[in-house]
Write an enzyme that holds these catalytic residues in place. Structure first.
Site, short mmCIF file in Angstrom:
data_model
loop_
_atom_site.label_atom_id
_atom_site.label_comp_id
_atom_site.label_asym_id
_atom_site.label_seq_id
_atom_site.Cartn_x
_atom_site.Cartn_y
_atom_site.Cartn_z
N ASP A 116 4.17 1.61 -50.96
CA ASP A 116 3.79 2.22 -52.04
C ASP A 116 3.15 1.46 -53.41
O ASP A 116 3.84 0.50 -53.51
CB ASP A 116 4.98 3.28 -52.55
CG ASP A 116 4.46 4.09 -53.64
OD1 ASP A 116 4.07 5.09 -53.37
OD2 ASP A 116 5.24 3.95 -55.05
N HIS A 123 7.52 -3.35 -59.17
CA HIS A 123 8.19 -4.50 -58.69
C HIS A 123 7.52 -5.89 -59.29
O HIS A 123 8.28 -6.65 -59.72
CB HIS A 123 8.28 -4.63 -57.26
CG HIS A 123 8.91 -5.95 -56.47
ND1 HIS A 123 10.05 -5.72 -56.22
CD2 HIS A 123 8.40 -6.85 -56.06
CE1 HIS A 123 10.34 -6.96 -55.63
NE2 HIS A 123 9.16 -7.54 -55.64
N GLU A 124 6.07 -6.01 -59.21
CA GLU A 124 5.76 -7.31 -59.31
C GLU A 124 5.64 -7.61 -61.12
O GLU A 124 5.91 -8.71 -61.60
CB GLU A 124 4.16 -7.39 -58.91
CG GLU A 124 3.93 -7.35 -57.41
CD GLU A 124 4.80 -8.35 -56.80
OE1 GLU A 124 5.16 -9.68 -57.45
OE2 GLU A 124 5.29 -8.40 -55.44
N HIS A 127 8.78 -9.05 -61.96
CA HIS A 127 9.07 -10.58 -61.88
C HIS A 127 8.47 -11.18 -62.90
O HIS A 127 8.78 -12.27 -63.82
CB HIS A 127 8.01 -11.07 -60.59
CG HIS A 127 8.77 -10.92 -59.42
ND1 HIS A 127 9.90 -11.17 -58.94
CD2 HIS A 127 8.21 -10.27 -58.34
CE1 HIS A 127 10.10 -10.94 -57.84
NE2 HIS A 127 9.09 -10.31 -57.13
N ASP A 133 13.70 -11.59 -56.73
CA ASP A 133 13.59 -10.90 -55.52
C ASP A 133 15.32 -10.60 -55.31
O ASP A 133 15.93 -11.59 -55.48
CB ASP A 133 12.67 -11.29 -54.51
CG ASP A 133 11.43 -11.03 -54.42
OD1 ASP A 133 10.80 -12.19 -54.17
OD2 ASP A 133 11.10 -10.05 -54.81
#
Length: 187
Positions: A116, A123-124, A127, A133
């Protein structure tokens, strides 16, 4: 002896300066809540994110809905952004430089495999906000990344992930180099 006098003089001057800057101590009322601190504004440039632009904007909006200590805003034209977001044909990855700064790649390889785009973006960006992670992990963990599988569409950080970002940006860690993160985070 001359050095000792100079050092003593500098120490005294520093103490006087600090006491003048600090001002008088004022006690807070017993039931007064601590004053909320302003969110740290980070800008992002998604002009190179191609077909993923709306997913990047949504990923940033999810972080804005989820935490108070940091706010992600699109950079104004000509403004140097804290975060650069690019599309490429590889796997999604982040290259954080310091907390809140770096480059995100929204890789088409993961999208082609069925992951997705909004979850990838959030998510990125996580970071860049200092999160590592957390693999393997369940779909309820945004930072579990690809280990949650292609069926996972959850783009929201869980309570622990939110708390970590709040702690990093609400504390004195802004601008630090993310020690726990490698130079390149490939998901």
């Amino acid at each position: 002896m001359h050095v000792r006098t100079l050092t003593g003089g500098l120490t005294a001057a520093l103490l006087v300066s600090l006491s003048l800057v600090g001002g008088p101590a004022v006690a807070a009322a017993p039931d007064a809540a601590p004053a909320p601190s302003a969110a740290r504004v980070l800008t992002y440039d998604a002009s190179g994110s191609a077909e993923f632009r709306s997913a990047v904007d949504r990923g940033a909006a999810i972080w804005n809905e989820s935490v108070d200590a940091v706010e992600l805003r699109p950079a104004a034209a000509g403004q140097r952004a804290n975060i650069r977001v690019l599309a490429d044909n590889g796997w999604p990855r982040a290259l954080p430089t310091t907390l809140g700064n770096g480059t995100v790649y929204i890789g088409r390889q993961a999208v082609d495999q069925g992951y997705d785009t909004i979850r990838i973006s959030a998510h990125e960006l996580g970071h860049i906000l200092g999160l590592p992670d957390r693999k393997p992990g369940p779909c309820s963990s945004l930072m579990s990344g690809s280990t949650a599988g292609t069926a996972c569409k959850n783009p929201y950080p869980n309570a622990a992930e939110k708390a970590e970002v709040e702690g990093d940006f609400g504390g004195l860690l802004v601008g630090r180099t993310p020690q726990a993160l490698p130079d390149v985070i490939v998901d």
